[in-house]
Write an enzyme that holds these catalytic residues in place. Structure first.
Site, mmCIF file in Angstrom:
data_model
loop_
_atom_site.group_PDB
_atom_site.id
_atom_site.type_symbol
_atom_site.label_atom_id
_atom_site.label_comp_id
_atom_site.label_asym_id
_atom_site.label_seq_id
_atom_site.Cartn_x
_atom_site.Cartn_y
_atom_site.Cartn_z
ATOM 1 N N ARG A 16 44.906 95.373 21.040
ATOM 2 C CA ARG A 16 44.046 95.698 19.906
ATOM 3 C C ARG A 16 43.606 94.436 19.161
ATOM 4 N NH1 ARG A 16 43.126 94.959 14.521
ATOM 5 N NH2 ARG A 16 45.374 94.993 14.133
ATOM 6 N N HIS A 207 53.557 88.770 10.653
ATOM 7 C CA HIS A 207 52.392 88.651 11.539
ATOM 8 C C HIS A 207 51.734 87.298 11.286
ATOM 9 C CE1 HIS A 207 48.708 90.665 13.467
ATOM 10 N NE2 HIS A 207 48.258 89.484 13.054
ATOM 11 N N CYS A 240 40.153 87.138 13.739
ATOM 12 C CA CYS A 240 39.554 88.207 12.950
ATOM 13 C C CYS A 240 38.076 87.915 12.737
ATOM 14 C CB CYS A 240 40.258 88.330 11.598
ATOM 15 S SG CYS A 240 39.528 89.599 10.527
ATOM 16 N N ASN A 249 46.425 85.087 17.403
ATOM 17 C CA ASN A 249 47.783 85.381 16.983
ATOM 18 C C ASN A 249 48.752 84.453 17.716
ATOM 19 O OD1 ASN A 249 47.563 88.241 15.505
ATOM 20 N ND2 ASN A 249 46.180 88.256 17.262
#
Length: 300
Positions: A16, A207, A240, A249
Site C-alpha cells: 500500500r 513509522h 507520499c 519508508n
C-alpha cells in the site's frame, strides 16, 4: 544496559504505502504475487491496499480485486480507508482491519485530503465508533507527527493531543509517522516514551521514512522507549505524493537484519523477503537502494 525486547512485530506496508507513489502502474497480478511472497517470508500484518479515489491515487485503482483475492484468515489484513466512502467499500468485503489517517499538521491535512485536522477528526470519530461496534480492528495513522513539509517542526503536545483523541475514540493501534524523515533519535525517544506511558493499553507502532538515513537510528531509539512494533516497506519503497521531498519508508530487509543481529526475533525470513522484492522490482520506476538488498540480492 540496553532495553531490548525479545520479539518485534513488523507491519509490512509495501503493497500500500510502498506502491502508492510509484509512477508506473504495477500490474495487479504482480501486486498479488508480491503480497503472497511477503506472507511466505513470515510477515503476518500487512497493509494490502487503500480504498481511495483512483483519480488521486491511480496505483490503488485495483483495490477491490486485491482485497478479494489477498485476504488471509491467519493474518491481519489492513486496508486504508480515509473517509466514509472508503469505509463503506470495506464493508462490502471480508476485510476486518481498517486504517484511517490524519495529519497533525493542518497544512499537510489540507493538501492531503482537503480538510483541517479538526474537521477530519469530526468525521472520523463516529466512523471509528461504528467500526468498533462491528468488531473491526482499527489502526490510526498519525502523519507529520514530528515535522511537516509546510509547517516545519510539530509541537510534541499537538501530536500527543491527536493520539489522545484517537485513543478516546477507541482505536486499537496508533501508527505514529515521521512522514518526511526529519526526526532525530532523541526526539523519537522522547515522544514514544511519553506515548508508551500515556497509552499502555494501545498498540503503539513507529513509522519511519529514511529520507535523511536516520530511520534505523530512530528505530533503535524507539526500542529504548519500549516500542516493539514498526511499519516497514520491502525494498524501502514508498513516499507520499503530498509530502514533497519525502523518500521511501525504511526498508523491511534492513530493519529485520539489524534486529536479528541484536538477537531480536522478527519471524521474517530474509531470503524469502528478497524473493518477494524480486517479484515487484522489474515493474518499479526506481532502483532498490536498501543496504541489505544491494549486498544479498541475486540480481541488482
Amino acid at each position: 544496559m540496553l532495553n531490548l525486547p525479545k520479539k518485534v512485530t513488523i507491519i509490512e506496508v509495501g503493497p500500500r504505502d510502498g506502491l502508492q507513489n510509484e509512477k508506473l502502474f504495477v500490474p495487479t497480478v504482480i501486486k498479488k504475487q508480491f503480497i503472497s511472497r511477503l506472507r511466505n517470508a513470515g510477515l503476518q500484518e500487512m497493509e494490502l491496499t487503500s480504498f481511495v479515489s483512483p483519480k488521486w491515487v491511480p496505483q490503488m485503482s485495483d483495490a477491490a480485486e486485491i482485497v478479494t483475492d489477498c485476504l488471509d484468515a491467519d493474518a491481519r489484513n489492513i486496508v486504508l480507508a480515509p473517509n466514509r466512502r472508503g469505509v463503506d467499500r470495506v464493508y462490502s468485503t471480508d476485510c476486518q482491519a481498517v486504517a484511517v489517517f490524519v495529519g497533525v499538521s493542518n497544512s499537510f491535512n489540507l493538501k492531503n485530503i482537503n480538510k483541517t485536522t479538526k474537521d477530519s477528526m469530526t468525521e472520523l470519530v463516529p466512523i471509528i465508533s461504528e467500526l468498533k461496534e462491528k468488531n473491526y480492528f482499527v489502526r490510526a495513522c498519525i502523519s507529520t507527527a514530528f515535522y511537516c513539509p509546510y509547517e516545519g517542526k510539530i509541537n510534541e503536545s499537538d501530536t500527543i493531543k491527536l493520539c489522545q483523541e484517537f485513543v478516546d475514540a477507541g482505536v486499537d493501534e496508533l501508527s505514529v509517522a515521521d512522514t518526511i524523515g526529519m526526526a532525530a533519535p532523541d526526539e523519537c525517544f522522547a515522544l514514544f516514551s511519553q506515548l508508551k506511558s500515556l497509552f499502555p493499553h494501545t498498540l503503539l507502532t513507529a513509522h519511519f521514512h529514511d529520507t535523511r538515513k536516520l530511520a534505523l537510528a530512530n528505530i533503535f531509539a524507539s526500542l529504548q522507549a519500549g516500542i516493539d512494533r514498526f511499519d516497514t516497506s520491502a525494498g524501502g519503497l514508498g513516499g507520499c505524493p503530498f509530502a514533497p521531498g519525502a523518500s521511501g519508508n525504511v526498508a523491511t530487509e534492513d530493519v529485520v537484519y539489524m534486529l536479528e543481529r541484536m538477537g531480536i526475533d522478527t519471524g521474517v525470513d530474509l531470503n524469502k523477503l528478497i524473493d518477494a522484492i524480486e517479484v515487484v522490482r522489474p515493474h518499479l520506476s526506481r532502483q532498490i537502494e536498501s543496504g541489505y538488498y544491494r549486498l544479498h540480492a541475486q540480481t541488482v
